[in-house]
Design a protein around this motif. Structure first.
Motif, mmCIF file in Angstrom:
data_model
loop_
_atom_site.group_PDB
_atom_site.id
_atom_site.type_symbol
_atom_site.label_atom_id
_atom_site.label_comp_id
_atom_site.label_asym_id
_atom_site.label_seq_id
_atom_site.Cartn_x
_atom_site.Cartn_y
_atom_site.Cartn_z
ATOM 1 N N LYS A 3 0.641 -1.488 -0.307
ATOM 2 C CA LYS A 3 -0.189 0.026 -0.188
ATOM 3 C C LYS A 3 1.098 1.349 0.146
ATOM 4 C CE LYS A 3 -3.778 2.215 2.573
ATOM 5 N NZ LYS A 3 -4.725 2.022 4.016
ATOM 6 N N PRO A 4 0.719 2.267 -1.261
ATOM 7 C CA PRO A 4 1.865 3.322 -1.297
ATOM 8 C C PRO A 4 1.640 3.721 0.422
ATOM 9 C CG PRO A 4 0.406 3.319 -3.279
ATOM 10 C CD PRO A 4 -0.459 2.494 -2.358
ATOM 11 N N ASP A 5 2.587 5.053 0.494
ATOM 12 C CA ASP A 5 1.749 5.665 1.649
ATOM 13 C C ASP A 5 2.917 7.235 1.011
ATOM 14 O OD1 ASP A 5 4.999 6.040 0.712
ATOM 15 O OD2 ASP A 5 5.704 5.371 2.838
ATOM 16 N N ILE A 6 2.466 7.675 -0.441
ATOM 17 C CA ILE A 6 2.229 8.910 -0.770
ATOM 18 C C ILE A 6 1.174 8.694 -2.036
ATOM 19 C CG2 ILE A 6 4.970 9.251 -0.670
ATOM 20 C CD1 ILE A 6 5.987 8.277 -3.081
ATOM 21 N N ASP A 7 1.048 9.604 -2.690
ATOM 22 C CA ASP A 7 0.246 10.009 -3.983
ATOM 23 C C ASP A 7 0.374 9.641 -5.524
ATOM 24 O OD1 ASP A 7 -2.320 10.704 -2.244
ATOM 25 O OD2 ASP A 7 -1.285 12.854 -2.716
ATOM 26 N N ARG A 63 9.572 -0.290 -0.422
ATOM 27 C CA ARG A 63 8.744 0.767 -0.697
ATOM 28 C C ARG A 63 9.853 0.975 -2.467
ATOM 29 N NH1 ARG A 63 9.857 6.444 -0.357
ATOM 30 N NH2 ARG A 63 8.166 7.396 0.599
ATOM 31 N N PHE A 66 3.873 -0.328 -5.263
ATOM 32 C CA PHE A 66 3.066 0.381 -4.598
ATOM 33 C C PHE A 66 2.492 0.649 -5.860
ATOM 34 C CE2 PHE A 66 5.708 3.956 -2.066
ATOM 35 C CZ PHE A 66 5.389 3.357 -0.969
ATOM 36 N N TYR A 93 -0.210 -2.285 -6.500
ATOM 37 C CA TYR A 93 -1.442 -1.786 -5.630
ATOM 38 C C TYR A 93 -2.157 -1.548 -5.795
ATOM 39 C CZ TYR A 93 -3.854 -1.296 -0.630
ATOM 40 O OH TYR A 93 -4.927 -1.254 -0.043
#
Length: 282
Positions: A68-72, A99, A104, A107
């Motif tokens: 799951k991305p932690d940024i857009d 990362r 990402f 996902y």
């Protein structure tokens, strides 16, 4: 069994044909580990296929995860065969780390419904860690092969924007060698402004013909006008820290490898570019 009209290197042909190891890097790693066999004999990266060979992958070498991305992460273009993603700065496209842009994208982008769909999208080229902009992902095996062919024959036109430091008078074509390989870039000066700290800042369009590692960054440094924010190739005393690298992959232009239709995708210039060149109109 392979079906070829002309000989092809194993490491090129095998990209995308195995479910768990679909990327070029993953295939090369599997070959080096002795996991890929041609007609029941161990293969090597330099092997060529002539047609009618049986290729097997033994063992599992999974090179993709869904995280799951932690940024857009923006999907700029998508169809059943490929997708184009806007890569943020400060992240690698692929690699052994968790990362990565590839993890990402796996996902947020569901597998294609085509019969030859890859289990997860696979990037067909890269951008440096600090560089932002457009990255193409293949969603099917046929698209993977087609896109690789377009890149190898230089039929994908890439446009970058950069802000460089110094008096940029020489621009046009740069043609030299990087690490023993031919490297060609075209440089177009768009605008210049005076800077109290840097003397002069230049907004440039850059068109890489070849795709060597750090090619544009090295070429601009060789012109004595390094890219603003380049901590690796910049000049001591003129390093801008905390703002990132002022280099973005802004436009991609190519013929779709499956549909045959022209594809052109562009990004707007980022806010940090506009802050220095507010009057620039794309």
């Amino acid at each position: 069994m392979t079906d070829l009209n002309e000989p092809q290197r194993l490491s090129d042909y095998a990209v995308g044909i195995f479910i768990h190891t679909s990327s070029r890097k993953g295939i090369k790693k599997a070959i080096k580990k002795g996991l890929v066999f041609i007609n029941d004999k161990r293969s090597y990266t330099g092997d060529f296929l002539k047609g009618k060979e049986k290729i097997d992958l033994y063992g599992e070498l999974t090179d993709h995860q869904r995280i799951k991305p932690d940024i857009d992460i923006d999907i700029v273009y998508k169809d059943p065969f490929l997708a184009i993603i806007n890569k943020p700065p400060g992240i690698v496209v692929s690699g052994n780390k968790a990362r990565t842009l590839s993890h990402f994208v796996s996902y947020i982008l569901e597998p294609s419904k085509e019969k030859d769909a890859l289990p997860v999208p696979c990037s067909v080229h890269r951008l440096d860690y600090p560089t932002s902009g457009l990255v193409i992902f293949a969603r099917t095996i046929k698209a993977m092969h087609g896109l690789n062919d377009l890149f190898s024959t230089r039929k994908i036109k890439k446009t970058y924007y950069a802000i460089t430091i110094g008096d940029l008078r020489e621009f046009g074509m740069i043609d030299n060698m990087l690490n023993g390989k031919k490297a060609v870039s075209h440089v177009e000066l768009v605008s210049s402004v005076k800077s109290e700290r840097f003397g002069q800042l230049n907004l440039c369009r850059l068109f890489p013909v070849t795709g060597r590692r750090h090619q544009l960054r090295i070429h601009m440094a060789e012109l004595d006008t390094p890219i603003l924010g380049d901590l690796k190739y910049g000049k001591k005393g003129l390093l801008l820290k905390g703002k990132g690298l002022y280099l973005m992959a802004q436009n991609l232009d190519f013929i779709h490898p499956i549909t045959g239709k022209p594809i052109e995708v562009s990004l707007p210039i980022t806010k940090k570019f506009k802050k220095i060149f507010p009057e620039f109109q794309e």
